[in-house]
Design an enzyme around this catalytic site. Structure first.
Site, PDB file in Angstrom:
ATOM      1  N   LYS A 176       0.857  -1.179   0.000  1.00 54.57           N
ATOM      2  CA  LYS A 176       0.000   0.000   0.000  1.00 54.57           C
ATOM      3  C   LYS A 176       0.898   1.235   0.000  1.00 54.57           C
ATOM      4  O   LYS A 176       1.682   1.447   0.923  1.00 54.57           O
ATOM      5  CB  LYS A 176      -0.914   0.017   1.226  1.00 54.57           C
ATOM      6  CG  LYS A 176      -1.862   1.215   1.277  1.00 54.57           C
ATOM      7  CD  LYS A 176      -2.762   1.131   2.493  1.00 54.57           C
ATOM      8  CE  LYS A 176      -3.709   2.316   2.582  1.00 54.57           C
ATOM      9  NZ  LYS A 176      -4.591   2.241   3.758  1.00 54.57           N
ATOM     10  N   LYS A 216      -2.180  -1.471  -3.717  1.00 52.82           N
ATOM     11  CA  LYS A 216      -3.012  -0.273  -3.663  1.00 52.82           C
ATOM     12  C   LYS A 216      -2.133   0.964  -3.765  1.00 52.82           C
ATOM     13  O   LYS A 216      -1.138   1.047  -3.046  1.00 52.82           O
ATOM     14  CB  LYS A 216      -3.803  -0.262  -2.337  1.00 52.82           C
ATOM     15  CG  LYS A 216      -4.795   0.879  -2.193  1.00 52.82           C
ATOM     16  CD  LYS A 216      -5.506   0.824  -0.844  1.00 52.82           C
ATOM     17  CE  LYS A 216      -6.475   1.980  -0.689  1.00 52.82           C
ATOM     18  NZ  LYS A 216      -7.125   2.007   0.629  1.00 52.82           N
TER      19      LYS A 216
END
Length: 333
Positions: free
Chosen positions: A202, A256
């Site tokens: 992420k 992400k």
């Protein structure tokens, strides 16, 4: 071994296989289906749905309407929804105590959804930013994020979510060691079947702005999240993060944001061959919608093309706010 080169033109005419719809279908390498979709849903404690201004077409749903959304998802063939709360300001604290409340918005919605739609998968977010009064994913000492102390709260948060009926917990906080702690806690309390989908790579991205508006943490955030979310310049580090999460017990991993980081998806899938997902985050969604509204392209067409790109890069599935719309287009509903 390298592929054998095709004969030269005119013996080889690659347009032959592209000339008709039936032929294109026969040679298509990548397929997008409703089985590939996860629908992120925002939940509010208000008495009516609330539009998210920076996410056109997306609303925070009441608990009752979140149940209706889950029913809709099941009818469309979407395998799972992911729940995110907009915690009221008066329940946000520095220590994120509301994250451990068995009756908070996410846990209440989970119980209601599993009672009404038992066959839909419910994924819950394990992170503290929807619950802190400073907007960070972890506990703080001054300006410093406390890793190990945060992990202990995440461990307890995952347990209360599992006890509410969550099928899969998804730690999105990026604290070191949290996957192992969560797996230990779940197993110790008999939740061996609850899956962990780890946000393993992420990045500290600018694309999260509308999401933070939706959960109410954006205006509260002091500073940034670069001491725990990943540097967008790095790729090898992503592989190290994924390797650690797999060793600690993650059943699947997320990259992400999505579209700007498909090179990471490809590297992760090729290296580890584990179930690999990407989150088409709020900023990506908003850009496509706003561009379509400005006449840049047809939204339905660009949405399906973009989702196909996720699949082509190696994604086993995609978290997307377009999920219901995409499911209807894919299946011709």
């Amino acid at each position: 071994m390298p592929a054998t080169p095709s004969p030269r033109f005119p013996l080889t005419r690659l347009r032959r296989t592209r000339a008709t719809p039936w032929s294109r279908r026969l040679v298509r390498e990548t397929t997008l289906t409703t089985d590939d979709l996860i629908w992120p849903v925002f939940v509010t404690g208000a008495d009516r749905n609330e539009p998210v201004a920076s996410l056109p077409g997306v609303e925070r749903l009441t608990v009752e309407n979140a149940v209706y959304a889950a029913t809709e998802a099941a009818e469309l063939g979407i395998p799972a929804i992911a729940l995110f709360p907009q915690t009221p300001n008066d329940r946000r604290t520095a220590r994120a105590e509301e994250a451990l409340n068995p009756d908070n918005l996410v846990n209440t919605a989970t119980r209601r959804i599993k009672a009404a739609v038992p066959n839909i998968g419910v994924i819950t977010d394990v992170a503290l930013d929807p619950y802190t009064d400073h907007g960070h994913d972890g506990l703080m000492d001054g300006e410093r994020i406390l890793n190990d102390e945060t992990v202990e709260v995440l461990r307890a948060q995952a347990l209360v979510q599992a006890e509410a009926g969550s099928d899969m917990v998804a730690p999105s906080d990026m604290m070191d060691g949290r996957v192992n702690a969560i797996r230990e806690e779940l197993d110790k309390n008999g939740h061996h079947g609850v899956q962990i989908m780890a946000y393993a790579a992420k990045y500290a991205s600018c694309y999260y702005g509308p999401f933070r508006d939706a959960v109410g943490s954006g205006a509260k955030l002091s500073g940034d999240k670069r001491t725990y979310q990943m540097d967008p310049a790095n790729t090898d580090e992503a592989l190290r993060e994924v390797a650690l999460d797999i060793r600690e017990g993650a059943d699947s991993v997320i990259v992400k944001p999505g579209l700007p980081y498909l090179d990471i998806v490809r590297r992760v899938k090729e290296r580890f061959a584990v179930p690999t997902y990407a989150y088409q985050v709020s900023g990506e969604y908003a850009m496509l919608v706003h561009a379509a509204q400005a006449g840049a392209f047809d939204l339905d067409a660009v949405m399906l093309e973009t989702l196909m790109c996720f699949k082509r890069a190696g994604c086993d599935g995609i978290w997307t706010y377009f999920a219901p719309q995409a499911a209807r287009l894919i299946d011709g509903v």
